[in-house]
Scaffold this active site. Structure first.
Site, short mmCIF file in Angstrom:
data_model
loop_
_atom_site.label_atom_id
_atom_site.label_comp_id
_atom_site.label_asym_id
_atom_site.label_seq_id
_atom_site.Cartn_x
_atom_site.Cartn_y
_atom_site.Cartn_z
CG ASP A 6 102.78 -34.17 124.78
OD1 ASP A 6 102.87 -34.31 126.02
OD2 ASP A 6 103.74 -34.36 124.02
CG HIS A 14 98.19 -32.24 134.25
ND1 HIS A 14 98.58 -32.57 132.97
CD2 HIS A 14 99.09 -32.86 135.07
CE1 HIS A 14 99.64 -33.36 133.02
NE2 HIS A 14 99.98 -33.54 134.28
CG LEU A 26 81.44 -32.01 119.94
CD1 LEU A 26 82.22 -32.26 118.65
CD2 LEU A 26 82.12 -30.90 120.74
#
Ligand code: FPP
Length: 237
Positions: A17, A34, A128
């Site tokens: 955020d 973004h 991962l």
């Protein structure tokens, strides 16, 4: 740096955020935020892989984000498309897996085709596991799971009494993924915003005022060290 002896959580989930505010404060369009946020995500994912984190989940686009201006939606989708292409090239070599969480039915077919390809490649890796929430909302996820379970019951595949919490978990988008131990929300907001509501039952919540594009490896390490000081009782004493 994570001091020696600090236990790394199994699963960290992040709400990315603050991209819009980061861009506005620099006089830039929100889309620039973004783009910067996507770079931060890459750095953080690389760091997570390096420190041996098993699971990383990020909130990239919610079921409510379609309400944003068309150009902003288009930019985020393009950033995700580029990331999927990049993952397709590098994930086996880097030994990372990628899973897209959320309702894929509303995604454009070329994006869904890429997701099918990265799903296949993920079977060949054991490092991962990165989960990207895309067209994701926890209430939507739970609603879709309830519908699937109702269909199972109507077809006689399950009795009402056999529907346990584990059974419900197995019908969510996150089936097979352990619940997050630590949820990190940068961007100075203190809420979950329809993120992993079922899975967050016992997660430790870490809030930070840093806007996501400025979030860095050092701050992630600080969150992990903070997490390691928490006494988790899971309802016990
Ligand atoms: C929330 O910040 C962020 C989003 C809705 C989009 C997140 C998307 C990316 C970081 C890019 C794509 C991701 C990947 C995995 C390549 P906000 O815009 O609501 O910020 P604000 O609260 O400051 O307006």
């Amino acid at each position: 740096m994570i001091p020696e002896g600090v236990k790394i959580p199994e699963h960290i989930a992040i709400v990315m955020d603050g991209n819009g505010r980061w861009a506005s404060s620099r006089g830039l369009p929100r889309t620039a935020g973004h783009k910067a946020g996507a770079e931060t995500f890459r750095r953080i994912a690389t760091h997570c892989s390096r420190i041996g984190l098993p699971y990383l989940t990020v909130y990239a686009f919610s079921t409510e984000n379609w309400k944003r201006p068309e150009a902003e939606v288009r930019t985020i989708m393009e950033l995700l498309r580029r990331y999927l292409i990049e993952a397709r090239e590098k994930m086996v070599q880097e030994n990372t897996a990628l899973r897209i969480i959320g309702d894929q039915s509303r995604l454009p077919e070329p994006l869904r085709a890429l997701i099918r390809e990265t799903d296949e490649l993920s079977k060949r890796t054991n490092g991962l596991r990165v989960n990207v929430c895309l067209n994701y909302g926890a209430r939507d996820e739970i609603t879709r799971a309830v519908r699937a379970i109702a269909r199972d019951a109507a077809a006689g595949k399950v009795d009402a009494g056999e529907i346990t919490a584990d059974y419900i978990s197995s019908r969510l988008d996150t089936a097979g993924i352990p619940d997050p131990d630590l949820i990190i929300r940068p961007g100075a907001e203190h809420r979950l915003s329809n993120y992993l509501l079922w899975q967050a039952a016992y997660a430790e919540l870490y809030f930070s005022d840093t806007l996501w594009p400025d979030f860095d490896e050092e701050e992630l390490d600080r969150a992990i060290v903070w997490f390691s000081t928490r006494k988790r009782r899971f309802g016990g004493v």
